[in-house]
Design a protein around this motif. Structure first.
Motif, PDB file in Angstrom:
ATOM      1  N   GLU A  47      17.932   5.323   3.333  1.00 26.11           N
ATOM      2  CA  GLU A  47      17.623   6.088   2.984  1.00 26.11           C
ATOM      3  C   GLU A  47      16.775   6.595   2.375  1.00 26.11           C
ATOM      4  N   GLN A  48      16.113   5.624   1.092  1.00 28.12           N
ATOM      5  CA  GLN A  48      14.525   5.619   0.565  1.00 28.12           C
ATOM      6  C   GLN A  48      13.342   5.094   1.456  1.00 28.12           C
ATOM      7  N   LEU A  49      13.859   4.591   2.870  1.00 30.74           N
ATOM      8  CA  LEU A  49      12.715   4.017   4.009  1.00 30.74           C
ATOM      9  C   LEU A  49      12.114   5.181   4.470  1.00 30.74           C
ATOM     10  N   THR A  50      13.283   6.026   4.580  1.00 28.49           N
ATOM     11  CA  THR A  50      12.868   6.952   5.623  1.00 28.49           C
ATOM     12  C   THR A  50      13.217   7.873   4.637  1.00 28.49           C
ATOM     13  N   SER A  51      12.593   8.410   4.347  1.00 32.34           N
ATOM     14  CA  SER A  51      12.226  10.047   3.157  1.00 32.34           C
ATOM     15  C   SER A  51      11.377  10.438   3.689  1.00 32.34           C
ATOM     16  N   PRO A  52      11.076  12.129   4.227  1.00 38.56           N
ATOM     17  CA  PRO A  52      10.137  12.598   4.146  1.00 38.56           C
ATOM     18  C   PRO A  52       8.432  12.518   2.845  1.00 38.56           C
ATOM     19  N   LYS A  53       9.167  12.178   2.292  1.00 36.10           N
ATOM     20  CA  LYS A  53       8.226  12.038   0.910  1.00 36.10           C
ATOM     21  C   LYS A  53       8.082  11.070   0.287  1.00 36.10           C
ATOM     22  N   ILE A  54       7.223   9.491   0.352  1.00 34.00           N
ATOM     23  CA  ILE A  54       7.439   8.612  -0.073  1.00 34.00           C
ATOM     24  C   ILE A  54       6.228   8.050  -0.766  1.00 34.00           C
ATOM     25  N   ALA A  55       5.498   8.910  -1.094  1.00 35.71           N
ATOM     26  CA  ALA A  55       4.028   8.819  -1.516  1.00 35.71           C
ATOM     27  C   ALA A  55       3.659  10.525  -2.316  1.00 35.71           C
ATOM     28  N   MET A  56       3.331   9.870  -3.613  1.00 35.18           N
ATOM     29  CA  MET A  56       2.707  10.741  -4.229  1.00 35.18           C
ATOM     30  C   MET A  56       0.730  10.881  -4.403  1.00 35.18           C
ATOM     31  N   GLY A  57       0.592  12.395  -3.461  1.00 29.96           N
ATOM     32  CA  GLY A  57      -0.912  11.731  -3.526  1.00 29.96           C
ATOM     33  C   GLY A  57      -1.813  12.115  -4.893  1.00 29.96           C
ATOM     34  N   CYS A  58      -2.348  12.049  -5.167  1.00 25.98           N
ATOM     35  CA  CYS A  58      -3.382  12.495  -6.362  1.00 25.98           C
ATOM     36  C   CYS A  58      -3.665  14.139  -5.725  1.00 25.98           C
ATOM     37  N   HIS A  59      -4.188  14.260  -7.245  1.00 26.91           N
ATOM     38  CA  HIS A  59      -4.609  16.098  -7.308  1.00 26.91           C
ATOM     39  C   HIS A  59      -5.719  16.178  -6.798  1.00 26.91           C
ATOM     40  N   TYR A  60      -6.924  15.191  -6.559  1.00 27.69           N
ATOM     41  CA  TYR A  60      -7.736  15.315  -6.027  1.00 27.69           C
ATOM     42  C   TYR A  60      -8.106  15.684  -4.155  1.00 27.69           C
ATOM     43  N   SER A  61      -7.087  15.046  -3.634  1.00 22.42           N
ATOM     44  CA  SER A  61      -6.153  15.185  -2.753  1.00 22.42           C
ATOM     45  C   SER A  61      -6.710  16.578  -1.455  1.00 22.42           C
ATOM     46  N   THR A  62      -7.098  16.156  -0.594  1.00 22.10           N
ATOM     47  CA  THR A  62      -7.487  17.360   0.029  1.00 22.10           C
ATOM     48  C   THR A  62      -6.737  17.511   1.344  1.00 22.10           C
ATOM     49  N   ASP A  63      -7.173  18.065   2.372  1.00 27.26           N
ATOM     50  CA  ASP A  63      -5.960  18.052   3.614  1.00 27.26           C
ATOM     51  C   ASP A  63      -6.511  17.641   4.279  1.00 27.26           C
ATOM     52  N   GLU A  64      -8.041  17.169   4.392  1.00 28.03           N
ATOM     53  CA  GLU A  64      -9.005  16.017   4.817  1.00 28.03           C
ATOM     54  C   GLU A  64      -7.831  14.405   4.377  1.00 28.03           C
ATOM     55  N   LYS A  65      -8.393  14.525   3.228  1.00 32.74           N
ATOM     56  CA  LYS A  65      -8.338  12.405   3.059  1.00 32.74           C
ATOM     57  C   LYS A  65      -6.808  13.018   1.673  1.00 32.74           C
ATOM     58  N   LEU A  66      -6.136  12.283   1.698  1.00 36.60           N
ATOM     59  CA  LEU A  66      -4.870  12.160   0.917  1.00 36.60           C
ATOM     60  C   LEU A  66      -4.906  10.673   0.187  1.00 36.60           C
ATOM     61  N   LEU A  67      -5.191  10.782  -0.799  1.00 32.37           N
ATOM     62  CA  LEU A  67      -5.552  10.019  -2.049  1.00 32.37           C
ATOM     63  C   LEU A  67      -3.992   9.327  -2.971  1.00 32.37           C
ATOM     64  N   GLU A  68      -3.673   8.498  -2.591  1.00 33.91           N
ATOM     65  CA  GLU A  68      -3.273   7.911  -3.850  1.00 33.91           C
ATOM     66  C   GLU A  68      -2.694   7.948  -5.168  1.00 33.91           C
ATOM     67  N   CYS A  69      -1.577   8.430  -5.936  1.00 35.75           N
ATOM     68  CA  CYS A  69      -1.676   8.990  -7.781  1.00 35.75           C
ATOM     69  C   CYS A  69      -1.741   7.482  -8.490  1.00 35.75           C
ATOM     70  N   VAL A  70      -2.506   7.380  -8.617  1.00 34.88           N
ATOM     71  CA  VAL A  70      -3.225   5.739  -9.422  1.00 34.88           C
ATOM     72  C   VAL A  70      -1.922   5.282 -10.290  1.00 34.88           C
ATOM     73  N   GLY A  71      -1.488   6.920 -10.783  1.00 30.71           N
ATOM     74  CA  GLY A  71      -0.701   6.010 -12.310  1.00 30.71           C
ATOM     75  C   GLY A  71       1.051   6.758 -11.644  1.00 30.71           C
ATOM     76  N   TRP A  72       0.829   7.780 -10.749  1.00 33.52           N
ATOM     77  CA  TRP A  72       2.428   7.276  -9.442  1.00 33.52           C
ATOM     78  C   TRP A  72       2.965   5.750  -9.534  1.00 33.52           C
ATOM     79  N   ILE A  73       1.651   4.843  -8.472  1.00 36.48           N
ATOM     80  CA  ILE A  73       1.613   3.521  -8.128  1.00 36.48           C
ATOM     81  C   ILE A  73       2.084   2.851  -9.233  1.00 36.48           C
ATOM     82  N   TYR A  74       1.251   3.052 -10.450  1.00 40.14           N
ATOM     83  CA  TYR A  74       1.697   1.785 -11.654  1.00 40.14           C
ATOM     84  C   TYR A  74       2.990   2.263 -11.875  1.00 40.14           C
ATOM     85  N   ASN A  75       3.302   3.007 -12.388  1.00 35.84           N
ATOM     86  CA  ASN A  75       4.703   4.126 -12.452  1.00 35.84           C
ATOM     87  C   ASN A  75       5.979   3.290 -11.720  1.00 35.84           C
ATOM     88  N   GLN A  76       5.715   3.643 -10.354  1.00 43.67           N
ATOM     89  CA  GLN A  76       7.300   3.151  -9.554  1.00 43.67           C
ATOM     90  C   GLN A  76       6.886   1.763  -9.206  1.00 43.67           C
TER      91      GLN A  76
END
Length: 113
Positions: A47-76
């Motif tokens: 279920e975890q692997l097939t979740s449609p939302k697997i990563a949190m993007g940084c609030h500086y992401s745009t429609d053209e470029k997804l930036l990973e949230c480093v705070g989220w990565i560290y926490n997770q």
């Protein structure tokens, strides 16, 4: 999977000293919708692997470029997010993550002003 950034941005909601109202472009509804990206120890791995939302993007992401949230990565990574660990297993960048200051321990804390 190569990360698009390794340094936590100064406005990250995972930082304890960050006031949500001061984050440029912050949208509370979008933020709350990211709850599904948080590891759930009671959910089976498939279920975890097939979740449609697997990563949190940084609030500086745009429609053209997804930036990973480093705070989220560290926490997770600290909270054993298995899908994230599998995705980043071959990444040499993990050792280079830069966290800026004290971090909030839970997603619920990131929603508090």
């Amino acid at each position: 999977m190569p990360l698009t950034q390794i340094k936590q941005c100064p406005d990250c909601p995972w930082k304890k000293d960050r006031d949500l109202s001061e984050i440029p472009g912050y949208n509370r509804e979008n933020h709350e919708d990211l709850k599904e990206t948080i590891a759930n120890p009671h959910q089976d791995l498939f279920e975890q692997l097939t979740s449609p939302k697997i990563a949190m993007g940084c609030h500086y992401s745009t429609d053209e470029k997804l930036l990973e949230c480093v705070g989220w990565i560290y926490n997770q990574l600290r909270n054993n997010n298995l899908p994230l660990r599998l995705i980043l297993m071959r990444s040499n960048q993990i050792k280079d993550l830069e966290i800026d200051g004290a971090q909030r321990a839970t997603f619920a804390e990131t929603l508090k002003d």
